[in-house]
Design a protein around this motif. Structure first.
Motif, PDB file in Angstrom:
ATOM      1  N   ASP A 130      -1.022 134.301 103.953  1.00  0.00           N
ATOM      2  CA  ASP A 130      -0.519 133.675 105.116  1.00  0.00           C
ATOM      3  C   ASP A 130      -1.393 133.067 106.417  1.00  0.00           C
ATOM      4  O   ASP A 130      -1.191 132.122 107.086  1.00  0.00           O
ATOM      5  CB  ASP A 130      -0.015 135.288 105.920  1.00  0.00           C
ATOM      6  N   LEU A 131      -2.454 133.759 105.703  1.00  0.00           N
ATOM      7  CA  LEU A 131      -3.535 133.173 107.133  1.00  0.00           C
ATOM      8  C   LEU A 131      -4.420 131.788 105.710  1.00  0.00           C
ATOM      9  O   LEU A 131      -4.429 130.848 107.001  1.00  0.00           O
ATOM     10  CB  LEU A 131      -5.283 133.966 107.185  1.00  0.00           C
ATOM     11  N   LEU A 132      -4.532 131.777 104.876  1.00  0.00           N
ATOM     12  CA  LEU A 132      -4.451 130.284 103.861  1.00  0.00           C
ATOM     13  C   LEU A 132      -3.727 129.722 104.238  1.00  0.00           C
ATOM     14  O   LEU A 132      -4.329 128.280 104.137  1.00  0.00           O
ATOM     15  CB  LEU A 132      -5.845 131.208 102.694  1.00  0.00           C
ATOM     16  N   GLY A 133      -2.968 129.967 103.842  1.00  0.00           N
ATOM     17  CA  GLY A 133      -1.818 128.927 104.296  1.00  0.00           C
ATOM     18  C   GLY A 133      -1.518 128.659 102.611  1.00  0.00           C
ATOM     19  O   GLY A 133      -2.269 128.383 101.419  1.00  0.00           O
ATOM     20  N   ASP A 134      -0.662 127.648 102.775  1.00  0.00           N
ATOM     21  CA  ASP A 134       0.386 127.391 101.500  1.00  0.00           C
ATOM     22  C   ASP A 134      -0.504 125.914 100.546  1.00  0.00           C
ATOM     23  O   ASP A 134      -0.911 126.151  99.259  1.00  0.00           O
ATOM     24  CB  ASP A 134       1.618 127.434 100.798  1.00  0.00           C
ATOM     25  N   ASP A 135      -0.832 125.898 101.620  1.00  0.00           N
ATOM     26  CA  ASP A 135      -1.905 124.490 100.492  1.00  0.00           C
ATOM     27  C   ASP A 135      -3.283 124.269 100.031  1.00  0.00           C
ATOM     28  O   ASP A 135      -3.037 124.269  99.168  1.00  0.00           O
ATOM     29  CB  ASP A 135      -2.508 123.035 102.357  1.00  0.00           C
ATOM     30  N   TRP A 136      -3.892 125.574 100.687  1.00  0.00           N
ATOM     31  CA  TRP A 136      -5.041 126.400 100.211  1.00  0.00           C
ATOM     32  C   TRP A 136      -4.434 126.335  98.895  1.00  0.00           C
ATOM     33  O   TRP A 136      -5.180 127.036  98.183  1.00  0.00           O
ATOM     34  CB  TRP A 136      -5.788 127.431 101.139  1.00  0.00           C
ATOM     35  N   ILE A 137      -3.145 127.317  98.606  1.00  0.00           N
ATOM     36  CA  ILE A 137      -2.842 128.101  97.457  1.00  0.00           C
ATOM     37  C   ILE A 137      -2.127 126.732  96.250  1.00  0.00           C
ATOM     38  O   ILE A 137      -2.841 127.127  95.436  1.00  0.00           O
ATOM     39  CB  ILE A 137      -1.814 129.081  97.635  1.00  0.00           C
ATOM     40  N   GLN A 138      -2.417 125.612  96.788  1.00  0.00           N
ATOM     41  CA  GLN A 138      -1.686 124.956  95.960  1.00  0.00           C
ATOM     42  C   GLN A 138      -2.952 124.165  95.273  1.00  0.00           C
ATOM     43  O   GLN A 138      -3.155 123.781  93.898  1.00  0.00           O
ATOM     44  CB  GLN A 138      -1.053 123.873  96.992  1.00  0.00           C
ATOM     45  N   ARG A 139      -3.138 123.929  96.558  1.00  0.00           N
ATOM     46  CA  ARG A 139      -5.454 123.275  95.541  1.00  0.00           C
ATOM     47  C   ARG A 139      -5.830 123.885  95.130  1.00  0.00           C
ATOM     48  O   ARG A 139      -6.336 123.272  93.759  1.00  0.00           O
ATOM     49  CB  ARG A 139      -5.850 122.854  96.624  1.00  0.00           C
ATOM     50  N   HIS A 140      -6.084 125.595  95.027  1.00  0.00           N
ATOM     51  CA  HIS A 140      -6.482 126.348  93.894  1.00  0.00           C
ATOM     52  C   HIS A 140      -6.121 126.270  92.923  1.00  0.00           C
ATOM     53  O   HIS A 140      -6.774 126.254  91.671  1.00  0.00           O
ATOM     54  CB  HIS A 140      -6.786 127.644  94.628  1.00  0.00           C
ATOM     55  N   ARG A 141      -4.352 125.966  92.470  1.00  0.00           N
ATOM     56  CA  ARG A 141      -3.775 126.382  91.239  1.00  0.00           C
ATOM     57  C   ARG A 141      -4.349 125.394  90.828  1.00  0.00           C
ATOM     58  O   ARG A 141      -4.074 125.490  89.360  1.00  0.00           O
ATOM     59  CB  ARG A 141      -2.242 126.764  92.108  1.00  0.00           C
ATOM     60  N   ARG A 142      -3.970 123.979  91.335  1.00  0.00           N
ATOM     61  CA  ARG A 142      -4.371 122.991  90.771  1.00  0.00           C
ATOM     62  C   ARG A 142      -5.779 123.469  90.269  1.00  0.00           C
ATOM     63  O   ARG A 142      -5.605 122.145  88.868  1.00  0.00           O
ATOM     64  CB  ARG A 142      -3.920 120.869  91.610  1.00  0.00           C
ATOM     65  N   ILE A 143      -6.468 123.135  90.567  1.00  0.00           N
ATOM     66  CA  ILE A 143      -8.317 123.452  90.179  1.00  0.00           C
ATOM     67  C   ILE A 143      -7.935 124.568  88.972  1.00  0.00           C
ATOM     68  O   ILE A 143      -8.721 124.435  88.136  1.00  0.00           O
ATOM     69  CB  ILE A 143      -9.598 124.251  90.929  1.00  0.00           C
ATOM     70  N   VAL A 144      -6.911 125.448  88.568  1.00  0.00           N
ATOM     71  CA  VAL A 144      -7.193 126.526  88.023  1.00  0.00           C
ATOM     72  C   VAL A 144      -6.108 125.359  86.450  1.00  0.00           C
ATOM     73  O   VAL A 144      -7.063 125.545  85.384  1.00  0.00           O
ATOM     74  CB  VAL A 144      -6.271 127.053  87.649  1.00  0.00           C
ATOM     75  N   GLN A 145      -5.187 124.840  86.768  1.00  0.00           N
ATOM     76  CA  GLN A 145      -4.514 123.856  86.279  1.00  0.00           C
ATOM     77  C   GLN A 145      -5.956 122.476  84.667  1.00  0.00           C
ATOM     78  O   GLN A 145      -5.513 122.702  83.759  1.00  0.00           O
ATOM     79  CB  GLN A 145      -3.285 122.777  86.483  1.00  0.00           C
ATOM     80  N   GLN A 146      -6.441 122.321  86.079  1.00  0.00           N
ATOM     81  CA  GLN A 146      -7.212 120.930  85.746  1.00  0.00           C
ATOM     82  C   GLN A 146      -8.468 121.844  85.087  1.00  0.00           C
ATOM     83  O   GLN A 146      -8.612 121.557  83.513  1.00  0.00           O
ATOM     84  CB  GLN A 146      -8.362 121.101  87.443  1.00  0.00           C
ATOM     85  N   ASN A 147      -8.886 123.300  85.017  1.00  0.00           N
ATOM     86  CA  ASN A 147      -9.628 123.148  83.524  1.00  0.00           C
ATOM     87  C   ASN A 147      -9.230 124.281  82.928  1.00  0.00           C
ATOM     88  O   ASN A 147     -10.174 124.063  81.916  1.00  0.00           O
ATOM     89  CB  ASN A 147     -10.497 124.961  84.772  1.00  0.00           C
ATOM     90  N   ALA A 148      -8.058 124.562  82.588  1.00  0.00           N
ATOM     91  CA  ALA A 148      -7.124 124.809  81.576  1.00  0.00           C
ATOM     92  C   ALA A 148      -7.011 123.415  80.162  1.00  0.00           C
ATOM     93  O   ALA A 148      -7.048 123.629  79.547  1.00  0.00           O
ATOM     94  CB  ALA A 148      -5.972 125.525  81.861  1.00  0.00           C
ATOM     95  N   ASN A 149      -7.014 122.425  80.879  1.00  0.00           N
ATOM     96  CA  ASN A 149      -7.264 120.853  80.739  1.00  0.00           C
ATOM     97  C   ASN A 149      -8.053 120.781  79.845  1.00  0.00           C
ATOM     98  O   ASN A 149      -8.293 120.307  79.385  1.00  0.00           O
ATOM     99  CB  ASN A 149      -5.905 119.734  81.561  1.00  0.00           C
ATOM    100  N   GLN A 150      -8.584 121.020  80.654  1.00  0.00           N
ATOM    101  CA  GLN A 150     -10.009 120.485  80.287  1.00  0.00           C
ATOM    102  C   GLN A 150     -10.999 121.362  79.290  1.00  0.00           C
ATOM    103  O   GLN A 150     -11.585 120.866  78.011  1.00  0.00           O
ATOM    104  CB  GLN A 150     -11.109 120.595  81.048  1.00  0.00           C
ATOM    105  N   TYR A 151     -10.747 122.387  79.293  1.00  0.00           N
ATOM    106  CA  TYR A 151     -10.632 123.678  78.258  1.00  0.00           C
ATOM    107  C   TYR A 151     -10.251 123.186  76.968  1.00  0.00           C
ATOM    108  O   TYR A 151     -10.965 122.962  76.109  1.00  0.00           O
ATOM    109  CB  TYR A 151     -10.514 124.974  78.002  1.00  0.00           C
TER     110      TYR A 151
END
Length: 626
Positions: free
Chosen positions: A477-498
């Motif tokens: 609640d404190l960091l917000g959905d935008d922060w979570i979505q931004r970092h989920r994209r980072i996870v996906q980007q690293n999975a794609n790069q792998y």
């Protein structure tokens, strides 16, 4: 004319008779005057006698009262304390009577005798006051104190039977809301039936001008009992140097106990001492505050000294939470400290408690800043060879989770330094800074991997762990959905790069490019086409190259770890989605060329189904061979 003469003669005769009567009355009055004077004198004498008799009766009554009081004073207060105190009151009354009637010839002699008796009584009262306090001022046993605590803070029966002295839990175990709403019942430090007698003795001593002696006797007895109560509870007198040299494991336990000791001391023992002081010295506000200060000064100093030693010790991240616990308990107790330690004699003690609260806040804030800096600069070189979640990541995330158990405390701390508007924005900002510091450090650690694919696995694992942990905690609640979505994209980007880095060369082996005379590209995953014009030798080399590279990747990546089961399975599916269609297509198109050759199994070693099974073994952190 003849009648007028007769009338005149009659008048003269009456006047003559009246004159004669008046003369006789005057003579009678003169004769009676001495008798009247004697009668008045007698009456006055009687009145004087009556007055003297009444005065004598009053004086005799005072003499009788003096003798009665003297007998009680001689017996002393041991047999009948109340009778002794009543006798002292009578002597004071007798003293006032003769002081206001100094005309009596016996006044000075009686006053001297009465004052002598009062002096003897005073000595005996001092002794009795001390004796009563010594007898009644016993240390409070821990069990009695625990019974005065809210039920949530009492030790279990098993703990008591084993000799446990401390309430349950550690520094982070308290239910903060329960602690604030809990009801504490200060114990009766002296049996209530004896308190009125102590109050009367104190009043008599104060009236006699013995305030100093009275205060010293009372303070010494009660201070000794208080210090013994705290000692029985487990409070130790430790120097700041001793505290700062203790191993952290021992110190952490002592800090947890200190928090409970502070609650018990302030809410039960100090509150009880204040209550008792107010009752015993009801006759003097100044003595109440003076005695209470003298009684509690050393005990409070011992407790605060431990807190100061912690606040002034070398800062380290693991101390932040106990600092917040200590800060929290001081904030919780501050109002009660201000109420209990009222008056000028206690001003320094109030200031000392407030100073510790501020010192703990400052140290906690600096430790916060130190932690953020330490996270970004963490230079540990021992990265895991399997690319799993780094210990720093789990440490920082657990740290942040614990921080959110202290939201209200942190808001109060930030407000103290005017860094918080009450909305929680400062905590959100600090949390984001810590997360960014962690991410920066992970980026730096990832560069230690020589294999680019493993580097992306490492980043994917760690960022995914962060995101998943945040989503399951109050930080969401404190960091917000935008922060979570931004970092989920980072996870996906690293999975794609792998996937791109790890499997691109394998996929190139399954390309038809360079195998046919037409030079067709034979795109990965394409269906159809034929092997016309393809060189059997080139096809064999492609199968051999694929087998070699797949086995190498398989053996290596079985030893890699993706600890999260959902992430692991999704990554396997992502690899299967690009590898299996390409393999099926290549095998269908060029496999027939090998089937008719010598030892085809040497080249076409795996079916698509077998490859799919092999992919199911990836990222388990175990070395496997296909």
């Amino acid at each position: 004319r003849e009648s007028l003469g007769k009338s005149q003669a009659a008048t003269d005769a009456v006047v003559s008779i009246l004159g004669s009567f008046d003369s006789r009355l005057s003579a009678l009055d003169a004769a009676m005057r001495p008798i009247q004077l004697r009668t008045h004198a007698v009456r006055t004498a009687h009145e004087n006698i009556d007055r003297t008799l009444r005065s004598a009766d009053v004086i005799l009554t005072q003499f009788d009262r003096t003798r009665e009081a003297e007998r009680e004073i001689q017996k002393g207060p041991n047999e009948n304390l109340q009778g002794f105190l009543d006798a002292v009151d009578r002597l004071r009354s007798i003293e006032r009577f003769f002081s206001s009637n100094r005309s009596y010839s016996s006044s000075d002699r009686v006053l001297s005798h009465v004052n002598g008796l009062l002096s003897k009584a005073l000595v005996k009262m001092e002794g009795e006051f001390q004796n009563q306090l010594t007898q009644r001022s016993k240390p409070m046993e821990p069990d009695r104190l625990f019974d005065c605590l809210p039920s949530t803070l009492r030790p279990s029966a098993e703990s008591r039977s084993e000799g446990g002295k401390h309430p349950p839990g550690g520094p982070q175990s308290d239910n903060h809301e329960t602690a604030e709403a809990a009801v504490y019942k200060p114990p009766a430090l002296i049996e209530p039936k004896f308190v009125p007698l102590l109050a009367k003795l104190a009043q008599q001593l104060v009236q006699a001008g013995c305030q100093q002696q009275c205060a010293e006797i009372y303070s010494e007895a009660r201070a000794s009992a208080l210090e013994s109560s705290l000692k029985n509870l487990g409070v130790e007198k430790l120097s700041k140097d001793e505290v700062q040299k203790m191993p952290w494991e021992i110190l952490e336990s002592k800090i947890g106990n200190w928090i409970h000791f502070m609650r018990i001391a302030v809410k039960l023992l100090f509150a009880g001492e204040r209550q008792l002081c107010d009752q015993v010295f009801e006759c003097s506000q100044s003595l109440r505050d003076k005695c209470f200060s003298a009684i509690t000064k050393n005990s409070l100093a011992t407790l605060l000294s431990f807190g100061e030693a912690i606040a002034m010790s070398k800062r380290s991240p693991e101390k932040l939470f106990v600092l917040l616990d200590m800060y929290e308990i001081m904030c919780e107790l501050q109002t009660e400290i201000d109420t209990i330690f009222v008056g000028e004699p206690c001003s320094q003690m109030r200031d000392s408690a407030l100073s510790l609260t501020k010192c703990l806040a400052q140290t906690a804030q600096k430790t916060f800043s130190d932690f953020e800096e330490a996270v970004e600069k963490d230079a540990t070189k021992n990265i895991h060879t399997d690319g799993t979640v780094h210990p720093l990541t789990s440490y920082v995330i657990n740290y942040v989770k614990f921080l959110f158990d202290y939201q209200s405390t942190l808001k109060q701390l930030f407000q103290e330094f005017k860094r918080e508007d009450g909305s929680g924005s400062e905590l959100a900002s600090v949390t984001m800074s810590i997360m960014q510091a962690l991410q920066n450090n992970l980026d730096a650690k990832a560069k230690q991997y020589k294999d680019p694919a493993l580097m992306h696995i490492f980043l994917m694992n760690n960022i995914h762990y962060i995101v998943k942990s945040v989503r399951r905690s109050e930080a969401k609640d404190l960091l917000g959905d935008d922060w979570i979505q931004r970092h989920r994209r980072i996870v996906q980007q690293n999975a794609n790069q792998y996937r791109r880095v790890a499997w691109s060369k394998v996929l190139q082996c399954l390309s038809g490019q360079g195998l046919t005379s037409s030079g067709g590209s034979g795109q990965v995953g394409s269906e159809g086409g034929n092997s016309s014009g393809a060189s059997r030798t080139a096809v064999k080399e492609r199968f051999r190259s694929f087998n070699m590279q797949f086995e190498e990747i398989y053996q290596k990546q079985c030893g890699w770890s993706v600890p999260d089961s959902e992430l692991r399975e999704s990554l396997r599916l992502a690899v299967a989605e690009i590898l299996l269609p390409a393999y099926r297509s290549f095998q269908k198109r060029f496999g027939p060329l090998i089937e008719n050759s010598k030892a085809p199994g040497k080249y076409v070693k795996h079916t698509p189904e077998q490859l799919e099974l092999f992919l199911g073994n990836l990222f388990e952190g175990k070395q496997e061979r296909p």
